[in-house]
Every structure is written in C-alpha cells, then in structure tokens.
Design an enzyme around this catalytic site. Structure first.
Site, short mmCIF file in Angstrom:
data_model
loop_
_atom_site.label_atom_id
_atom_site.label_comp_id
_atom_site.label_asym_id
_atom_site.label_seq_id
_atom_site.Cartn_x
_atom_site.Cartn_y
_atom_site.Cartn_z
N THR A 32 -24.31 50.67 -11.33
CA THR A 32 -24.07 51.43 -10.09
C THR A 32 -22.92 52.40 -10.28
OG1 THR A 32 -22.75 49.57 -9.27
CG2 THR A 32 -25.01 49.72 -8.50
N ARG A 40 -31.36 46.04 -4.83
CA ARG A 40 -31.20 45.22 -3.63
C ARG A 40 -30.33 45.85 -2.55
NH1 ARG A 40 -31.46 42.21 -7.83
NH2 ARG A 40 -33.03 40.59 -7.96
N GLN A 105 -30.33 42.60 -17.53
CA GLN A 105 -31.42 42.67 -16.56
C GLN A 105 -31.77 44.12 -16.26
OE1 GLN A 105 -28.88 40.29 -13.72
NE2 GLN A 105 -30.84 39.36 -13.27
N ASP A 108 -32.28 50.57 -17.54
CA ASP A 108 -31.86 51.97 -17.60
C ASP A 108 -31.50 52.47 -18.99
OD1 ASP A 108 -29.24 50.87 -18.02
OD2 ASP A 108 -28.92 50.82 -15.84
N HIS A 125 -35.89 42.51 -18.52
CA HIS A 125 -36.82 43.16 -17.57
C HIS A 125 -37.43 44.43 -18.15
CE1 HIS A 125 -34.57 40.99 -14.03
NE2 HIS A 125 -35.20 40.16 -14.82
N CYS A 133 -48.47 50.97 -24.16
CA CYS A 133 -49.87 50.65 -23.88
C CYS A 133 -49.98 49.15 -23.65
CB CYS A 133 -50.74 51.07 -25.06
SG CYS A 133 -52.45 50.48 -24.90
N CYS A 158 -53.84 55.41 -23.22
CA CYS A 158 -53.31 55.37 -24.58
C CYS A 158 -54.08 56.32 -25.50
CB CYS A 158 -53.38 53.95 -25.12
SG CYS A 158 -52.70 53.76 -26.78
N SER A 199 -23.87 41.04 -12.13
CA SER A 199 -25.12 40.38 -11.75
C SER A 199 -24.82 39.37 -10.66
CB SER A 199 -25.76 39.67 -12.93
OG SER A 199 -26.88 38.91 -12.49
N ASN A 224 -18.03 40.24 -10.93
CA ASN A 224 -19.01 40.77 -9.99
C ASN A 224 -18.29 41.07 -8.68
OD1 ASN A 224 -21.83 41.41 -9.50
ND2 ASN A 224 -21.85 39.73 -8.04
#
Ligand code: ZN
Length: 260
Positions: A32, A40, A105, A108, A125, A133, A158, A199, A224
C-alpha cells in the site's frame, strides 16, 4: 514526548542482527505504501473490479472477457507502482545472505522489482504481472495480450495449444500452488526469525506459517498497522508503517552498503 514505537523498532533491529536465517512473509500492507490498493480496504478499486471466480472463468467465455476487462482496469490503478523502502529493506536481507527467500501473498511483483531474484520469492497467490496457459503452462506477456484483447474483445487463447490463458494469479476457487506452499512451509520450518510484514494473517495459509515457525523455535515478529490474531504468540509486535520500521535496513548499518 518519548516515542515508544521507536523503542520497538530498535528492538526489531536488534533481533534482526541476532538472526541468521530470516524469512519474511509479506501481505498487502507492504505494498500500500507503493500505491497498490489493498483488496480488503473500503473503497478499494478491487471492490468495483472483483476478480472472477475460477470456475466461472473456465466455464464461460463472457466471464473470461469480463475477467480480462477487470484485470486491465485494475492494472491501470497501479501500473506505475514502484518498490518502496520496505521492499528494498527486505531485498537487502536477501542480498546479504541472511534471508533465503521472501514468502508473499502479494501478486504485484514488487519484491522482484526491488532486486530479489524470482526464485527467491515464494508467491502463494501467484503473480499478476503476466499470464499463463491453464493447459500447457506457457507464459504469456500482458503487453502482448492487452492490445489484441482491446482490439478484438476476445479473451486470449494460448499460441502453443489454444488453451485458456489467464492472469497468473490464484483465483478464488483455484487450487493453491502446491510447490510454493511446500516451499513456504519448509522455509517456516528452517528459519530462526519469521518476520510478518503487512499481513493481517487471516487467510489460509497466512495464519498457519507463523505458527509453524514459532513452534519449531523461531522467533516471531509481526509488523502490521492493525492487530492480528497471532499477536499474542509473537515475540515482538510493531504497529507501524513497514517502510518506517524497516528503513534502517535499506540505508543504515546492515543495509546494502555494509561491507563483508
Ligand atoms: Zn497452452
């Protein structure tokens, strides 16, 4: 007035200096500060451009078109995002050999952009900066997909096998990447300091990795802005912006300028 946060940050750096094998675990909070919106947070553009669940993507051409439209709309929100001082600080830990890898997680790609080799970033993630593909796994670049999608309105397929091409992120309903999960667990088992940065530790496996590290004897630090459920088992909790707390690693003693 005495700033207690500065004392806690000093304790963090004393712990980092004593550690030999630091595993950083990062979430949205570290990015951020680079202008990447947190999924969230209220008013997040993610709420307008919600990711399409995996099953719908696979089953419906319309869903794939909408998924790609939202994907590129989101990319426009953070196309200029650059690594911030927090990313640079964690990269310094990897560069000087005290940290074997960063588990994240985030999708970016900012850890890689801060100079960490791709094989030293464990992405739980996936990664939103390219596509793959779903059938053959071939990597496809967004810079090639986007102009064709915008010109034709057709979702990409693909070039190698005509399979479905999807952003390389893990969508809702899509299986977690097994190899990355296993690497993350192994890192948690082998570290002597597990450093959570940005996190909230609510989604699986974020909530379990710090527990694994703590139970095998590692020290646990949670940096955090908001409280987390694992604060009670942490050796140190720091409620501060990650850039502020980690800045000494990026610039001072122990940072990349340190000799030897
Ligand atoms: Zn393919």
């Amino acid at each position: 007035m005495h700033d207690e946060t500065e004392d806690v940050i000093a304790e963090l750096h004393a712990m980092l200096d004593r550690a030999d094998r630091i595993v950083s675990f990062t979430g949205a909070g570290i990015s951020t500060e680079s202008g990447v919106p947190d999924f969230r947070s209220p008013g997040s553009p993610w709420m307008v451009n919600k990711p399409i669940p995996f099953e719908a993507f696979v089953q419906s051409r319309e869903a794939r078109i909408e998924a790609w439209r939202r994907k590129f709309a989101m990319d426009d929100h953070y196309r200029d995002a650059q690594p911030n001082i927090g990313h640079i600080a964690l990269a310094a830990l990897v560069a000087d050999g005290r940290s074997p890898a960063i588990v994240t997680q985030n999708i970016d790609g900012l850890h890689q952009a801060s100079g960490v080799a791709g094989e030293k970033v464990v992405e739980l993630h996936g990664n939103g900066t390219y596509a793959t593909c779903l059938d053959c796994g071939w990597r496809h670049e967004l810079a090639a997909i986007r102009p064709v999608f915008e010109a034709t309105g057709e979702p990409p397929v693909c070039l190698m096998c005509a399979g479905l091409v999807k952003s390389a992120t893990i969508s809702f309903g899509q299986a977690m990447p097994q190899e990355q999960m296993m690497r993350a667990q192994a890192l948690a088992l082998e570290c002597d300091l597990f450093l959570v940065v940005g996190s909230s530790l609510v989604v699986f496996p974020a909530a379990t990795l710090p527990v694994i590290a703590k139970r095998q004897g590692a020290r646990l630090v949670i940096l955090n802005r908001e409280p987390t459920e694992l604060d009670p088992i942490a050796d140190l909790v720091i409620r501060a912006d990650s850039g502020r707390a980690l800045a000494p690693l990026a610039s001072g003693p122990g940072g990349p300028a340190r000799q030897g």
